[in-house]
Design a protein around this motif. Structure first.
Motif, PDB file in Angstrom:
ATOM      1  N   ASP A  97       0.863  -1.177   0.000  1.00  0.00           N
ATOM      2  CA  ASP A  97       0.000   0.000   0.000  1.00  0.00           C
ATOM      3  C   ASP A  97       0.901   1.228   0.000  1.00  0.00           C
ATOM      4  N   ARG A  98       0.499   2.267  -0.746  1.00  0.00           N
ATOM      5  CA  ARG A  98       1.245   3.526  -0.762  1.00  0.00           C
ATOM      6  C   ARG A  98       0.609   4.496   0.231  1.00  0.00           C
ATOM      7  N   ALA A  99       1.378   5.487   0.609  1.00  0.00           N
ATOM      8  CA  ALA A  99       0.882   6.497   1.557  1.00  0.00           C
ATOM      9  C   ALA A  99      -0.302   7.266   0.981  1.00  0.00           C
ATOM     10  N   ASP A 100      -0.393   7.370  -0.351  1.00  0.00           N
ATOM     11  CA  ASP A 100      -1.500   8.114  -0.974  1.00  0.00           C
ATOM     12  C   ASP A 100      -2.740   7.252  -1.224  1.00  0.00           C
ATOM     13  N   GLY A 101      -2.731   6.010  -0.736  1.00  0.00           N
ATOM     14  CA  GLY A 101      -3.905   5.150  -0.858  1.00  0.00           C
ATOM     15  C   GLY A 101      -3.840   4.141  -1.991  1.00  0.00           C
ATOM     16  N   GLY A 102      -2.919   4.291  -2.929  1.00  0.00           N
ATOM     17  CA  GLY A 102      -2.772   3.325  -4.018  1.00  0.00           C
ATOM     18  C   GLY A 102      -1.943   2.126  -3.589  1.00  0.00           C
ATOM     19  N   ARG A 103      -1.616   1.289  -4.549  1.00  0.00           N
ATOM     20  CA  ARG A 103      -0.728   0.146  -4.301  1.00  0.00           C
ATOM     21  C   ARG A 103       0.395   0.190  -5.318  1.00  0.00           C
ATOM     22  N   ILE A 104       1.551  -0.364  -4.954  1.00  0.00           N
ATOM     23  CA  ILE A 104       2.713  -0.335  -5.831  1.00  0.00           C
ATOM     24  C   ILE A 104       3.450  -1.661  -5.753  1.00  0.00           C
ATOM     25  N   PRO A 105       3.865  -2.215  -6.922  1.00  0.00           N
ATOM     26  CA  PRO A 105       4.668  -3.433  -6.904  1.00  0.00           C
ATOM     27  C   PRO A 105       6.148  -3.069  -6.752  1.00  0.00           C
ATOM     28  N   LEU A 106       6.791  -3.621  -5.731  1.00  0.00           N
ATOM     29  CA  LEU A 106       8.207  -3.381  -5.498  1.00  0.00           C
ATOM     30  C   LEU A 106       8.992  -4.663  -5.738  1.00  0.00           C
ATOM     31  N   LEU A 107      10.289  -4.511  -6.057  1.00  0.00           N
ATOM     32  CA  LEU A 107      11.152  -5.683  -6.191  1.00  0.00           C
ATOM     33  C   LEU A 107      11.160  -6.415  -4.852  1.00  0.00           C
ATOM     34  N   PRO A 108      11.322  -7.745  -4.853  1.00  0.00           N
ATOM     35  CA  PRO A 108      11.222  -8.503  -3.607  1.00  0.00           C
ATOM     36  C   PRO A 108      12.417  -8.374  -2.681  1.00  0.00           C
ATOM     37  N   LYS A 109      13.473  -7.675  -3.097  1.00  0.00           N
ATOM     38  CA  LYS A 109      14.608  -7.487  -2.191  1.00  0.00           C
ATOM     39  C   LYS A 109      15.067  -6.039  -2.257  1.00  0.00           C
ATOM     40  N   GLN A 110      15.688  -5.601  -1.171  1.00  0.00           N
ATOM     41  CA  GLN A 110      16.183  -4.236  -1.113  1.00  0.00           C
ATOM     42  C   GLN A 110      17.534  -4.141  -1.815  1.00  0.00           C
ATOM     43  N   THR A 117      21.315   1.894  -1.570  1.00  0.00           N
ATOM     44  CA  THR A 117      20.905   3.189  -2.115  1.00  0.00           C
ATOM     45  C   THR A 117      21.981   3.800  -3.005  1.00  0.00           C
ATOM     46  N   SER A 118      23.228   3.410  -2.815  1.00  0.00           N
ATOM     47  CA  SER A 118      24.307   3.953  -3.650  1.00  0.00           C
ATOM     48  C   SER A 118      24.158   3.532  -5.114  1.00  0.00           C
ATOM     49  N   ARG A 119      23.445   2.433  -5.382  1.00  0.00           N
ATOM     50  CA  ARG A 119      23.253   1.945  -6.751  1.00  0.00           C
ATOM     51  C   ARG A 119      21.973   2.459  -7.397  1.00  0.00           C
ATOM     52  N   VAL A 120      21.129   3.126  -6.626  1.00  0.00           N
ATOM     53  CA  VAL A 120      19.804   3.506  -7.111  1.00  0.00           C
ATOM     54  C   VAL A 120      19.665   5.033  -7.104  1.00  0.00           C
ATOM     55  N   PRO A 121      19.275   5.628  -8.245  1.00  0.00           N
ATOM     56  CA  PRO A 121      19.074   7.085  -8.241  1.00  0.00           C
ATOM     57  C   PRO A 121      17.940   7.481  -7.291  1.00  0.00           C
ATOM     58  N   ALA A 122      18.039   8.668  -6.748  1.00  0.00           N
ATOM     59  CA  ALA A 122      17.083   9.136  -5.738  1.00  0.00           C
ATOM     60  C   ALA A 122      15.635   9.046  -6.223  1.00  0.00           C
ATOM     61  N   ARG A 123      15.365   9.301  -7.497  1.00  0.00           N
ATOM     62  CA  ARG A 123      13.999   9.296  -8.017  1.00  0.00           C
ATOM     63  C   ARG A 123      13.375   7.901  -8.023  1.00  0.00           C
ATOM     64  N   ALA A 124      14.203   6.844  -7.931  1.00  0.00           N
ATOM     65  CA  ALA A 124      13.693   5.467  -7.997  1.00  0.00           C
ATOM     66  C   ALA A 124      13.645   4.777  -6.633  1.00  0.00           C
ATOM     67  N   ARG A 125      14.014   5.462  -5.570  1.00  0.00           N
ATOM     68  CA  ARG A 125      14.068   4.860  -4.228  1.00  0.00           C
ATOM     69  C   ARG A 125      12.710   4.904  -3.533  1.00  0.00           C
ATOM     70  N   TRP A 126      12.405   3.791  -2.851  1.00  0.00           N
ATOM     71  CA  TRP A 126      11.194   3.698  -2.048  1.00  0.00           C
ATOM     72  C   TRP A 126      11.575   3.143  -0.682  1.00  0.00           C
ATOM     73  N   SER A 127      10.824   3.518   0.340  1.00  0.00           N
ATOM     74  CA  SER A 127      10.991   2.939   1.670  1.00  0.00           C
ATOM     75  C   SER A 127       9.647   2.349   2.098  1.00  0.00           C
ATOM     76  N   VAL A 128       9.706   1.361   2.971  1.00  0.00           N
ATOM     77  CA  VAL A 128       8.493   0.730   3.485  1.00  0.00           C
ATOM     78  C   VAL A 128       8.545   0.813   4.998  1.00  0.00           C
ATOM     79  N   ASP A 129       7.517   1.401   5.574  1.00  0.00           N
ATOM     80  CA  ASP A 129       7.431   1.539   7.020  1.00  0.00           C
ATOM     81  C   ASP A 129       6.061   1.055   7.462  1.00  0.00           C
ATOM     82  N   SER A 130       6.036   0.046   8.311  1.00  0.00           N
ATOM     83  CA  SER A 130       4.781  -0.527   8.821  1.00  0.00           C
ATOM     84  C   SER A 130       3.853  -0.962   7.703  1.00  0.00           C
ATOM     85  N   GLY A 131       4.419  -1.495   6.620  1.00  0.00           N
ATOM     86  CA  GLY A 131       3.612  -2.009   5.522  1.00  0.00           C
ATOM     87  C   GLY A 131       3.168  -0.972   4.513  1.00  0.00           C
ATOM     88  N   VAL A 132       3.605   0.286   4.655  1.00  0.00           N
ATOM     89  CA  VAL A 132       3.210   1.357   3.738  1.00  0.00           C
ATOM     90  C   VAL A 132       4.450   1.860   2.998  1.00  0.00           C
TER      91      VAL A 132
END
Length: 131
Positions: free
Chosen positions: A46-59, A62-77
């Motif tokens: 679930d996203r903070a804005d109410g939608g859902r998003i598919p994320l890769l199954p592993k983290q 951050t050094s390999r990922v540009p800032a615009r493509a980074r996501w964090s998950v906190d308490s399932g959101v």
């Protein structure tokens, strides 16, 4: 112990839970799946804005990922950005089943290439004759 048919699947039953402090009320056992386009593994959040998003199954680091493509998950959101050494990546960012001109970042290009290899391997497995 009785288990529902969708929990067992011939294997050990899945644990289903809701994080007690999460604004998301989705069961966490139901979030794994496969992309409809490339059949790679994904995890739905679930996203903070109410939608859902598919994320890769592993983290990823951050050094390999540009800032615009980074996501964090906190308490399932899921939320855009990351404040840790690792981050999640939205699957559509690197999905080989979605056409794009190219990647400006080498880290995403490597992940895209690996996803394409996984997709081709799965397609070969499906096409091979079964005994």
């Amino acid at each position: 112990m009785n288990t529902a048919p969708w929990d067992s699947g011939g294997r050990t039953p899945k644990a289903m839970r809701i994080h007690p402090h999460s604004p998301s009320k989705s069961l966490r056992g139901d979030n794994a799946g496969r992309c409809l386009y490339c059949h790679n593994l994904i995890r739905w959040y679930d996203r903070a804005d109410g939608g859902r998003i598919p994320l890769l199954p592993k983290q990823c680091p951050t050094s390999r990922v540009p800032a615009r493509a980074r996501w964090s998950v906190d308490s399932g959101v899921a939320r855009p950005g990351s404040v840790e050494d690792t981050c999640w990546i939205a699957h559509p960012t690197i999905c080989p089943g979605i056409e794009r001109d190219g990647f400006a970042d080498a880290g995403l290009a490597d992940l895209h290439r690996q996803s394409a290899i996984n997709m081709q391997t799965a397609m070969r497995r499906e096409d091979s004759p079964r005994p």
